[in-house]
Design a protein around this motif. Structure first.
Motif, PDB file in Angstrom:
ATOM      1  N   VAL A 148     -36.694 -26.839 -17.331  1.00 20.25           N
ATOM      2  CA  VAL A 148     -36.511 -28.726 -16.473  1.00 20.25           C
ATOM      3  C   VAL A 148     -35.726 -28.952 -16.636  1.00 20.25           C
ATOM      4  CG1 VAL A 148     -38.235 -30.960 -16.947  1.00 20.25           C
ATOM      5  CG2 VAL A 148     -39.226 -28.417 -16.768  1.00 20.25           C
ATOM      6  N   SER A 149     -34.910 -29.281 -18.215  1.00 20.21           N
ATOM      7  CA  SER A 149     -33.613 -30.151 -18.940  1.00 20.21           C
ATOM      8  C   SER A 149     -32.782 -29.777 -18.227  1.00 20.21           C
ATOM      9  CB  SER A 149     -33.879 -30.307 -20.504  1.00 20.21           C
ATOM     10  OG  SER A 149     -34.517 -29.991 -21.326  1.00 20.21           O
ATOM     11  N   GLU A 150     -32.736 -28.370 -17.605  1.00 22.11           N
ATOM     12  CA  GLU A 150     -31.272 -27.657 -16.945  1.00 22.11           C
ATOM     13  C   GLU A 150     -31.168 -28.230 -15.921  1.00 22.11           C
ATOM     14  OE1 GLU A 150     -30.738 -23.777 -16.006  1.00 22.11           O
ATOM     15  OE2 GLU A 150     -30.164 -23.499 -17.840  1.00 22.11           O
ATOM     16  N   ARG A 151     -32.719 -28.926 -14.815  1.00 25.29           N
ATOM     17  CA  ARG A 151     -32.924 -29.240 -13.471  1.00 25.29           C
ATOM     18  C   ARG A 151     -32.038 -30.267 -13.532  1.00 25.29           C
ATOM     19  NH1 ARG A 151     -37.686 -25.156 -11.145  1.00 25.29           N
ATOM     20  NH2 ARG A 151     -36.569 -23.762 -11.616  1.00 25.29           N
ATOM     21  N   VAL A 152     -32.989 -30.926 -14.924  1.00 20.52           N
ATOM     22  CA  VAL A 152     -33.086 -32.717 -15.098  1.00 20.52           C
ATOM     23  C   VAL A 152     -30.907 -33.178 -14.970  1.00 20.52           C
ATOM     24  CG1 VAL A 152     -32.593 -34.904 -16.521  1.00 20.52           C
ATOM     25  CG2 VAL A 152     -35.108 -32.872 -15.886  1.00 20.52           C
ATOM     26  N   LEU A 153     -30.617 -32.399 -15.805  1.00 19.65           N
ATOM     27  CA  LEU A 153     -29.367 -32.867 -15.944  1.00 19.65           C
ATOM     28  C   LEU A 153     -28.319 -31.997 -14.749  1.00 19.65           C
ATOM     29  CD1 LEU A 153     -28.729 -30.924 -19.076  1.00 19.65           C
ATOM     30  CD2 LEU A 153     -28.703 -33.550 -18.616  1.00 19.65           C
ATOM     31  N   LEU A 154     -28.879 -30.847 -13.864  1.00 18.09           N
ATOM     32  CA  LEU A 154     -27.974 -31.128 -12.825  1.00 18.09           C
ATOM     33  C   LEU A 154     -27.744 -32.458 -11.546  1.00 18.09           C
ATOM     34  CD1 LEU A 154     -28.228 -27.528 -12.300  1.00 18.09           C
ATOM     35  CD2 LEU A 154     -26.431 -28.214 -12.621  1.00 18.09           C
ATOM     36  N   SER A 155     -28.496 -33.075 -11.988  1.00 21.72           N
ATOM     37  CA  SER A 155     -29.408 -34.052 -10.861  1.00 21.72           C
ATOM     38  C   SER A 155     -28.638 -35.115 -11.061  1.00 21.72           C
ATOM     39  CB  SER A 155     -30.225 -34.399 -11.092  1.00 21.72           C
ATOM     40  OG  SER A 155     -31.456 -35.352 -12.049  1.00 21.72           O
ATOM     41  N   SER A 157     -25.472 -34.576 -11.850  1.00 27.79           N
ATOM     42  CA  SER A 157     -24.165 -33.871 -11.736  1.00 27.79           C
ATOM     43  C   SER A 157     -22.586 -34.552 -10.656  1.00 27.79           C
ATOM     44  CB  SER A 157     -24.004 -32.099 -11.534  1.00 27.79           C
ATOM     45  OG  SER A 157     -24.128 -32.334 -10.251  1.00 27.79           O
ATOM     46  N   ASP A 158     -22.837 -35.654 -10.677  1.00 28.45           N
ATOM     47  CA  ASP A 158     -22.673 -36.279  -9.254  1.00 28.45           C
ATOM     48  C   ASP A 158     -21.936 -37.408  -9.944  1.00 28.45           C
ATOM     49  OD1 ASP A 158     -25.583 -37.355  -9.436  1.00 28.45           O
ATOM     50  OD2 ASP A 158     -25.381 -37.867  -7.292  1.00 28.45           O
ATOM     51  N   VAL A 226     -14.692 -27.212 -15.666  1.00 26.46           N
ATOM     52  CA  VAL A 226     -14.924 -25.976 -15.779  1.00 26.46           C
ATOM     53  C   VAL A 226     -16.547 -26.614 -16.077  1.00 26.46           C
ATOM     54  CG1 VAL A 226     -16.025 -23.323 -16.645  1.00 26.46           C
ATOM     55  CG2 VAL A 226     -13.446 -24.500 -16.825  1.00 26.46           C
ATOM     56  N   THR A 227     -17.832 -27.053 -14.648  1.00 26.61           N
ATOM     57  CA  THR A 227     -18.712 -26.888 -14.430  1.00 26.61           C
ATOM     58  C   THR A 227     -19.601 -26.068 -14.197  1.00 26.61           C
ATOM     59  OG1 THR A 227     -18.262 -28.012 -12.227  1.00 26.61           O
ATOM     60  CG2 THR A 227     -17.827 -29.598 -14.047  1.00 26.61           C
ATOM     61  N   GLY A 228     -20.791 -26.213 -14.527  1.00 26.93           N
ATOM     62  CA  GLY A 228     -22.304 -25.544 -13.613  1.00 26.93           C
ATOM     63  C   GLY A 228     -22.674 -24.599 -15.497  1.00 26.93           C
ATOM     64  N   ILE A 229     -23.874 -23.667 -14.807  1.00 24.27           N
ATOM     65  CA  ILE A 229     -24.256 -22.794 -15.670  1.00 24.27           C
ATOM     66  C   ILE A 229     -23.947 -21.338 -16.544  1.00 24.27           C
ATOM     67  CG2 ILE A 229     -26.695 -21.669 -15.771  1.00 24.27           C
ATOM     68  CD1 ILE A 229     -27.334 -23.522 -14.186  1.00 24.27           C
ATOM     69  N   PHE A 230     -23.550 -21.239 -17.132  1.00 22.85           N
ATOM     70  CA  PHE A 230     -22.683 -20.258 -17.994  1.00 22.85           C
ATOM     71  C   PHE A 230     -23.649 -19.849 -18.709  1.00 22.85           C
ATOM     72  CE2 PHE A 230     -19.503 -22.886 -16.325  1.00 22.85           C
ATOM     73  CZ  PHE A 230     -18.599 -22.149 -15.945  1.00 22.85           C
ATOM     74  N   ASN A 231     -23.995 -18.356 -18.797  1.00 25.12           N
ATOM     75  CA  ASN A 231     -24.530 -17.423 -19.202  1.00 25.12           C
ATOM     76  C   ASN A 231     -23.263 -16.503 -21.150  1.00 25.12           C
ATOM     77  OD1 ASN A 231     -27.154 -16.877 -18.570  1.00 25.12           O
ATOM     78  ND2 ASN A 231     -26.682 -14.794 -17.849  1.00 25.12           N
ATOM     79  N   ALA A 232     -24.271 -17.028 -22.464  1.00 25.05           N
ATOM     80  CA  ALA A 232     -23.282 -16.770 -23.169  1.00 25.05           C
ATOM     81  C   ALA A 232     -23.437 -15.649 -23.715  1.00 25.05           C
ATOM     82  CB  ALA A 232     -22.603 -17.867 -24.082  1.00 25.05           C
ATOM     83  N   GLY A 233     -23.551 -13.969 -24.209  1.00 26.38           N
ATOM     84  CA  GLY A 233     -24.043 -13.323 -24.841  1.00 26.38           C
ATOM     85  C   GLY A 233     -23.219 -11.793 -25.391  1.00 26.38           C
TER      86      GLY A 233
END
Length: 316
Positions: A148-155, A157-158, A226-233
């Motif tokens: 949910v937090s991810e989706r809120v933050l992406l809103s 991004s503008d 560098v924006t967006g969502i990134f896996n880190a493993g």
């Protein structure tokens, strides 16, 4: 803007990752506002460029936004068992507070927001390599609040730079240690008991060294393009393989028992590697560092290093 003139607000700054990150930010020349409720104490060393504020992220009016150039949001109720202790508190701290934080950031003209999500937002996946394109199917309150937090933050991004990191399980040393995460927990078992209990063992799990995840937040801070969502493993390794490393380093006996958790997945971090970020440390290095710190008396097995037990006893 020159680094020397930049102020970074770090929430959850006194936590496992935050304590390591704040030291790196200060060393790099940033000014840091460390905001944390300090349930697990404060292990930050005093510094001329460090302001420590004890507070609760659920109350944004208490957060010093003025003069802040970027936010690194680490604060949350960490991991599934702790999140399930008090679901209402978990949603307030890990989701509602994130929404309020983002809103206040925009209102205060803050242009850069880095968010620590979790690789666990994917839930159980059949795919061997879990990439950012797969659907999110969170199972626990902790996972759901992260999604949910991810989706809120992406809103937002503008209106500001938004960088979301989905870390694997973190391992390695921190002044605010955690001994309830897989690698650290097994290492302490081996050191203290001479035995390692492995449930199943063939399940593969992604891991990341604490120096690499904190270096990654620094990397993004310096690269707002560098924006967006990134896996880190960066190291997908089985529990049995971790046990074998420990057995070699400590001569501990491995005791294998059946597991009721057959989940096995491998996080794919190719998208992150394509940005130019390069990890430097492995699970084996983390194990060696924990063993060395314990043998030198730097690391002590304390109650507050086990989040669930400490929250049940001292907080909730």
């Amino acid at each position: 803007m020159n680094i020397l003139n930049k102020t970074i607000l770090v929430t959850g700054a006194c936590g496992y990752k935050g304590t390591v990150l704040v030291a790196k930010l200060l060393k790099a020349g940033y000014k840091v506002i460390a905001f944390d409720i300090q349930w697990f104490g404060n292990h930050l060393k005093p510094h001329d460029n460090l302001t420590v504020v004890k507070g609760d992220v659920r109350f944004p009016a208490t957060i010093p936004f003025e003069g802040t150039d970027a936010i690194i949001h680490l604060a949350s109720i960490a991991n599934d068992p702790c999140g399930d202790l008090d679901p209402k508190l978990t949603w307030e701290v890990s989701a509602l507070a994130t929404m309020q934080l983002a809103d206040h950031a925009v209102r205060n003209g803050i242009k850069h927001f880095i968010y620590a999500s979790s690789g666990s937002v994917y839930g159980v996946k059949e795919e061997e390599n879990v990439t950012e394109e797969l659907t999110l199917e969170p199972l626990s309150e902790y996972n759901k609040t992260k999604m949910v937090s991810e989706r809120v933050l992406l809103s937002y991004s503008d209106k500001m730079v938004v960088q979301i990191v989905r870390p694997a399980t973190v391992c390695g040393l921190s002044p605010r240690m955690r001994l309830d995460v897989a690698v650290n927990m097994l290492t302490m078992q081996a050191i203290k008991n001479g035995k390692i209990t492995v449930f199943g063992g063939e399940q593969s799990r992604p891991n990341i060294h604490i120096d690499d995840i904190t270096d990654l937040y620094m990397f993004f801070l310096e690269r707002p393009n560098v924006t967006g969502i990134f896996n880190a493993g960066f190291e997908n390794i089985t529990i049995a393989e971790i046990a074998e490393i420990l057995a070699c380093k400590t001569n501990a006996e491995i005791i294998t028992t059946p597991s009721n958790d057959p989940r096995s997945y491998r996080v794919n971090s190719d998208k992150l590697l394509a940005t130019g970020f390069k990890p430097k440390k492995s699970v084996e290095i983390a194990i060696g560092e924990v063993i060395d710190a314990y043998e030198k008396g730097i690391l002590v097995d304390k109650e507050e290093y086990y989040n669930l037990n400490w929250m049940q006893k001292a907080i909730l």
